[in-house]
Motif scaffolding. Sequence first.
Motif, mmCIF file in Angstrom:
data_model
loop_
_atom_site.group_PDB
_atom_site.id
_atom_site.type_symbol
_atom_site.label_atom_id
_atom_site.label_comp_id
_atom_site.label_asym_id
_atom_site.label_seq_id
_atom_site.Cartn_x
_atom_site.Cartn_y
_atom_site.Cartn_z
ATOM 1 N N LEU A 179 0.813 -1.212 0.000
ATOM 2 C CA LEU A 179 0.000 0.000 0.000
ATOM 3 C C LEU A 179 0.848 1.266 0.000
ATOM 4 O O LEU A 179 0.357 2.337 -0.370
ATOM 5 C CB LEU A 179 -0.944 0.009 1.208
ATOM 6 N N ILE A 180 2.099 1.167 0.433
ATOM 7 C CA ILE A 180 2.969 2.350 0.455
ATOM 8 C C ILE A 180 4.116 2.201 -0.540
ATOM 9 O O ILE A 180 5.236 2.610 -0.290
ATOM 10 C CB ILE A 180 3.501 2.630 1.880
ATOM 11 N N GLU A 181 3.798 1.641 -1.693
ATOM 12 C CA GLU A 181 4.811 1.454 -2.731
ATOM 13 C C GLU A 181 5.165 2.782 -3.392
ATOM 14 O O GLU A 181 4.422 3.757 -3.305
ATOM 15 C CB GLU A 181 4.305 0.472 -3.782
ATOM 16 N N ILE A 182 6.310 2.789 -4.051
ATOM 17 C CA ILE A 182 6.711 3.936 -4.858
ATOM 18 C C ILE A 182 6.932 3.440 -6.281
ATOM 19 O O ILE A 182 7.156 2.257 -6.511
ATOM 20 C CB ILE A 182 7.995 4.612 -4.310
ATOM 21 N N SER B 154 8.063 -1.833 -3.521
ATOM 22 C CA SER B 154 7.455 -1.823 -2.188
ATOM 23 C C SER B 154 8.324 -2.641 -1.247
ATOM 24 O O SER B 154 9.257 -3.310 -1.670
ATOM 25 C CB SER B 154 6.032 -2.393 -2.226
#
Length: 146
Positions: free
Chosen positions: A40-43, A51
């Motif tokens: 959910l907090i991937e770049i 991630s």
Amino acid sequence: MAAVGVLLAAAVGAALIADMGRWDPALLVVLFALVVGADLIEIEFKRISLSGSFLGLVVAMALLGPVPAAVLGFSGTLLWTLRYRPRLWGALVNLANFATFPLAGGLVMHVVADALDVRPDQLGYAVVVVAGFSVAHAMITAITLF
């Protein structure tokens, strides 16, 4: 499509070694939350999503074994696919990738741990984790880039 073949090979491989590792429900839930939360907090970098789920899967390989880690990898990626809806080809490559590298890395960890006769609570287990991490990292990089 090669990705479908890789995914099927991972499923057959998992079925063949299904009894390897341990299915600890509490640890599975915690690691699943870690893997999904990291997704959910991937770049994104140059059209490649990054991630921290890989690290959660390495922990799963080390503590649970190859098949539970592969199940976590596949299910986490399936949820990611449902959320972000990538193209079919990209979804299949991701699913194949995240089903395959935890299986291979976990299998390497199992073999190396047996060869060295070490357990996760011993310092020598670090060698096991590095071996599995290296194989898993090489696989995810190769499948992603080629």
